[in-house]
Design an enzyme around this catalytic site. Structure first.
Site, mmCIF file in Angstrom:
data_model
loop_
_atom_site.group_PDB
_atom_site.id
_atom_site.type_symbol
_atom_site.label_atom_id
_atom_site.label_comp_id
_atom_site.label_asym_id
_atom_site.label_seq_id
_atom_site.Cartn_x
_atom_site.Cartn_y
_atom_site.Cartn_z
ATOM 1 C CG HIS A 59 -1.984 -0.962 1.282
ATOM 2 N ND1 HIS A 59 -2.704 -1.223 2.421
ATOM 3 C CD2 HIS A 59 -2.513 -1.757 0.321
ATOM 4 C CE1 HIS A 59 -3.619 -2.148 2.162
ATOM 5 N NE2 HIS A 59 -3.514 -2.500 0.901
ATOM 6 C CD GLU A 60 4.094 5.079 -1.464
ATOM 7 O OE1 GLU A 60 4.967 4.298 -1.050
ATOM 8 O OE2 GLU A 60 3.883 6.189 -0.933
ATOM 9 C CG HIS A 118 9.026 1.174 4.070
ATOM 10 N ND1 HIS A 118 10.170 0.929 3.348
ATOM 11 C CD2 HIS A 118 8.800 0.044 4.785
ATOM 12 C CE1 HIS A 118 10.596 -0.293 3.593
ATOM 13 N NE2 HIS A 118 9.789 -0.870 4.447
ATOM 14 C CD GLU A 159 14.244 3.327 -0.119
ATOM 15 O OE1 GLU A 159 13.403 2.582 -0.640
ATOM 16 O OE2 GLU A 159 13.951 4.340 0.525
#
Lengths: 705, 705
Positions: free
Chosen positions: A416-417, A485, A510
């Site tokens: 789920h961004e 995040h 990342e």
């Protein structure tokens, strides 16, 4: 062990502004001392020492309130209570299977004589430091109030060395800087590296957890615990006097918090030890959080996973399905009428490949990012209705892929961004979680990239802090684990809500592909970011030269391959990713073996070596066997460990498999040179191991039966 | 009648900045003319005239954008199209059963030569005025953009008389001021009466719908239609030049809107006529809205209701259950441990009494406010978690009262006060609507008292506007009708979402008890507030002296009792309350008869007399019979009507019951003096009726069979 509470004293004290006799409390082992007193203006103040060395010099406490008299002076002590508490509790998952919570408490009840407003200060003194918080009883004199600023001081006793990142209302994704406190100001501008959404606020503002070391070898850590419905605290340094003051994240109007009585602040924590390993071993932050609020935790399971992710991060593939659309209206877009861009990674074929790989190598889950519509314009547009969290792209068979995964004993991990569009996420949350239930997902990686909507709010303000916990609580109703995040940095809430199995809230792997990470990064994170809870650091990059993954990406890792293995032990998390591509692991299957074997839940942890900025070596015993795992991470200078394996059970024999840097390895050109060696070991064994520059190592120690 | 669209012309025009030949369009009856042209700087501009009299003098159009070149000049016309549209549609409810939508359209496609950004202007010319909007096609040159301000001008041709309320980002609950445009500045400070949450923005800022009258007898009305996901528009007057300019409501950061292409603004509307009755009869605003978006509307029913409400407003009773609690934490409060205050109105006994009264007198529903926990501190505290919309007070038997009501053929009406805590409402909305379904509620009165949370947002900004429609759409999924108070003023959205059966968005009857209402108030509202949709004005106060309701309340009404009856006809709404207490109606049962009889849905409406600020007289034919109802409202000077009943069917005989002010009635001391007279009437009858000072009348005309 049952909890044990003893009221030791209860004293009404003189109600004058003249300095009252200090209230003292010490840690169970007597090393940490806390002293509370009122200044002659009636301002609350406190001091902390460790073995009689000053840790926090006299520091005042209080609040500025909006349209109301400040809560800073004219206080009198109306009551003081000392108690002791000792219990052992069992975390659902963790670095050990049992945690001791043992402290001596001092509760000071105050009344402001001019306004009759009551405010309590509660101090808990542990062997590894102090936690304190403000408490406001229900009272007619103080009902609803707006915080203009919290005025908690932390007066340092010297110009310590600090490992810091810039204070910022929106991001913690910074590289650490090591410097003296007095150097922060001059180093700030270069420390504020550009980020998608960032709001630094002061040339001497830094974030917590802040790790420091004094000249005479004390390790000090400032952080907070149990951040609930309150703004995240930063530290603003008066670098003339070396006094930190709390600086709360504001809301859209510049206010720092809306509260009503009865209420209390989060805990402000001061950890201290003369041995850095004790900071890592401390559970002070977890202990200051409330016990588990979930009656059933049987559905919470640590997770080792792979994911369709690194190939987007490294630039090889895309989240988006098409390049045709300058804007996307989710209610109207018809992807079947667009041209696929050919780089969309979350497609049926690729996801099946990942599922097969996960099944073959024993991973629990496969994260798939970019499965749902809307990625063409998700980024940096302040787009309100940015995702629906429900609708897959045409090349992602939601039902079929889940069925395929389940047939192989693997689960998909939901993604789920939110693009930080909080209202939009909350509007879709119930249905999105329900969809997860319907298809058999039990964990979600959520993201909050970009500036917060509602606009003007910040990632670390009370509004967003309230949202993150709401998302966790709602998820728990659906038996869903959350790995958030870009959310606020954790403060031990995973004790209360153990379905919060991960966070980012720092520069993760990342950045190895996107920008840079300093080689010492992972020697600092366990002292700072990880104090609040596990991090989804996504280690395990074995193709350390990203040109080999994507010819257009020119990054190389700040780490050797062996160190990537060691991080699975040093970076504790109940949720661990093997972040690299299947095809890369297939080139290094012998090293990959460690990633496959290393557990994600532990019976016991032993902190063998630790020096912030230099190295960390940790040994952990599997929760479900007698096997041990050792990991090391070292900075750009490398490190030689002489390890005594006396943590092993005496009398037992083990076989160790040592994954180490090759003698000529280094992170700047020979990162993939590693050796794998097996040898018999027992509790009497001593091992000398060398981590290369930017290197590390990993050991599996299996009991011989 | 089917819709009829004819493309009349399609012309690519010169692409230079020199003034292009104007594009003209006229209304179907030829009286209204619209002219579009570009100034020599390439700025879009337009003019409107009525029978060759200027209504809008040359006025420019455009936008200031954030961090982007303004959309104000260097435009060229790249296309222009003229079309005609004519259809008749049937509203689910309304002032008539069929509505004609007939206009001539001009669509001008523009491109800014310096940036290649495309922007269209669409004008629709009706017999009663003009609507126009900006449209932004999907394009690479303009994707996401932030509005700094909309620059739509409305240049007045003279110093008109206006009926205005102060422009304000948060409230419309002001008394109207009648003045020349040039006097607005000097009268503003006294017009800005204190309100719970208010944000006036300019000494010459006023709200729409703005009603004006020119010296030569033209009636002009400026408003907007179809306000969706955009900030509400105010009008800021340049009182030197008598030019209004659009002023959008900002967000927390001061920005005025976040949009992405393709998109369009709401319609900006300019109504004009030489007869004020045509303004009331016009359906321009509804016609500019999209057709009904709901496939099934069978569940939408006009409602006549009473409620446990006026006794709280008048100060006799309370919403709160106890006076013990300075603050309430909904998760922890235990009302059974508090002392009831004895004034809590929403208790079982009282609600049963209301249900009995409703059943006896044929009302559909009983609103109950204060049924749910949290009213002790709901007000003015910026409290986030203020209500849960689920939990009744201990003395309100949710299940039992609904069952009792249903057994008597009555429904309860739900009440959701949100205290403007939008996130909290959205978080609870699904369950709150579900609870309504479970217990058999089909309508909700919602409220947005206090300043908006998220803090910094305004009631009329894009964020809140988006919320109100979200609440309506989610309600429709549950077959729930919404009557939203303190929400943004309506703009005809009830055509598209006819479950929006009411709004407040103006000073309603409650101000008769709380502060003041000028006697001319209801002679203005139909020209202003009601243009956008029905208002839950809550008329029907028969105990005009509130001392008789509550000895501590010293207010008297600005209205006679007879006028209170007339309002049921003049203030059109499919949702009408009989606001007074049962015991007061029982004192005036003969007058109450009109309230019981008057329908809330109509076949046809005839606007007999209208002069803003002075009087309105309307006749309406019941949707389900041949009976007619006439109402009049008059200002503080009273009014004598000479009515021809030629709207009645020729050849039919009727009996009229006339509820009128007694000869000596007046609102300032003899408000309850009324007469009730029956007489036979037909289409040839002429009636002379006298409304007292602050008075009015009501007539029921029943067909004799």
């Amino acid at each position: 062990m049952k909890q044990l509470v003893i009221a030791l004293s209860m004293a009404a004290l003189p109600s004058i502004f003249a300095p009252v006799r200090a209230q003292e409390q010490t840690s169970p082992d007597g090393k940490v001392s806390l002293s509370f007193s009122l200044t002659k203006e009636g301002t609350p103040s406190y001091k902390v020492s460790y073995n009689n060395k000053p840790v926090i010099k006299e520091s005042t406490l209080g609040f500025l309130l909006k349209k109301s008299e400040p809560l800073t002076k004219q206080f009198k002590v109306i009551d003081a209570q000392k108690t002791t508490f000792k219990e052992t509790w069992k975390p659902v998952w963790g670095e050990e299977s049992q945690i001791l919570n043992h402290y001596n408490e001092l509760l000071v009840a105050l009344e402001q004589t001019s306004t009759h407003r009551k405010m309590n200060l509660r101090f808990r003194v542990y062997n590894e430091g102090v936690g304190f918080r403000y408490e406001f009883p229900q009272q007619k004199e103080l009902t609803y109030f707006v915080i203009e600023e919290e005025l908690s001081q932390f007066a340092m006793a010297g110009d310590h060395t600090a490992w810091w990142i810039p204070g910022d209302y929106d991001t913690q994704e910074y590289d650490y800087t090591q410097s003296k406190l007095s150097q922060i100001r001059s180093l700030m501008s270069q420390a504020v590296i550009k980020n998608v959404c960032q709001t630094p606020f002061s040339p001497t503002g830094v974030q917590t957890a802040l790790m420091m070391k004094t000249q005479d070898g004390l390790y000090i850590n400032l952080h907070e615990a149990a951040l609930v419905n309150y703004a995240c605290m930063h530290l603003d340094l008066d670098d003339k006097n070396l006094v930190f003051q709390s600086h709360l994240t504001p809301d859209a109007k510049g206010d720092k918090g809306h509260l009503y009585t009865p209420c209390h602040t989060p805990w402000r924590t001061i950890m201290v030890s003369d041995d850095a390993r004790n900071i890592l071993a401390s559970r002070l932050i977890l202990n200051l959080n409330e016990p588990c609020a979930l009656s059933d935790t049987s559905w919470i399971k640590p997770v080792k996973y792979i994911g369709v992710w690194w190939e987007m991060i490294s630039g090889k593939s895309s989240w988006a399905y098409t390049n045709d659309l300058p804007t996307v209206d989710l209610d109207k877009v018809d992807y079947t009428k667009t041209r696929p861009n050919g780089t969309h990674a979350a497609n049926n074929q690729k996801v099946r490949r990942y599922i097969d790989f996960a099944a073959q190598h024993g991973f629990d889950q496969v994260l798939v990012e970019g499965w749902n519509i809307g990625w063409e314009d998700w980024f940096d547009n302040s787009k309100d209705y940015v995702f629906d969290f429900m609708t897959p792209y045409p090349d992602f068979d939601l039902k079929g892929l889940n069925e395929y995964a389940h047939s192989k004993g693997v689960k998909l991990m939901m993604h789920h961004e939110t693009s930080a569009s909080l209202r939009n996420y909350e509007r879709h949350m119930e249905k999105a979680y329900q969809l997860m239930n319907d298809y058999g997902y039990n964990s979600v990686k959520s993201g909050y990239v970009g500036c917060i909507i509602p606009r003007g709010e910040y990632h670390y303000g009370q509004w967003a802090v309230n949202h993150y916990l709401y998302a966790i609580k709602e998820a728990a109703k659906h038996k869903i684990m959350v790995n958030a995040h870009e959310a606020v940095r954790p403060t031990g809430l995973c004790r209360t809500y153990p379905n919060l199995i991960g966070n980012e809230s720092a520069r993760g792997t990342e950045y190895e592909a996107l920008e840079t990470v300093k080689p010492f990064h992972t020697t600092i994170l366990p002292f700072t970011r990880l104090q609040g809870g596990p991090m989804d650091y996504t280690p395990g990059i074995v193709e350390t030269n990203l040109v080999n993954t994507n010819p257009e990406n020119h990054h190389t890792l700040s780490s050797t391959l062996a160190k990537q293995l060691g991080l699975y032990v040093t970076m504790y998390s109940p949720l661990q990713m093997a972040a690299d591509l299947p095809e890369n692991y297939e080139k290094f299957l012998d090293a990959f073996e460690f990633i496959k074997k290393v557990p994600v839940d532990w019976q016991k942890s032993v902190y063998l070596e630790a020096e912030p900025g230099q190295y960390i070596t940790i040994a952990r015993k599997d929760k479900h066997s007698n096997n041990w795992y050792v990991g090391n991470t070292s900075n750009e200078n490398g490190h030689t460990s002489v390890l005594s394996l006396d943590f092993l059970d005496k009398g037992k024999e083990y076989e160790a498999t040592i994954y180490a840097d090759a003698p000529d390895a280094n992170y700047q050109g020979n990162a993939q040179a590693y050796t794998i060696k097996k040898q018999k070991v027992n509790a009497k064994t001593k091992l000398t191991l060398k981590a290369a520059r930017g290197g590390g190592y990993a050991i599996e120690i299996v009991e011989k039966k």
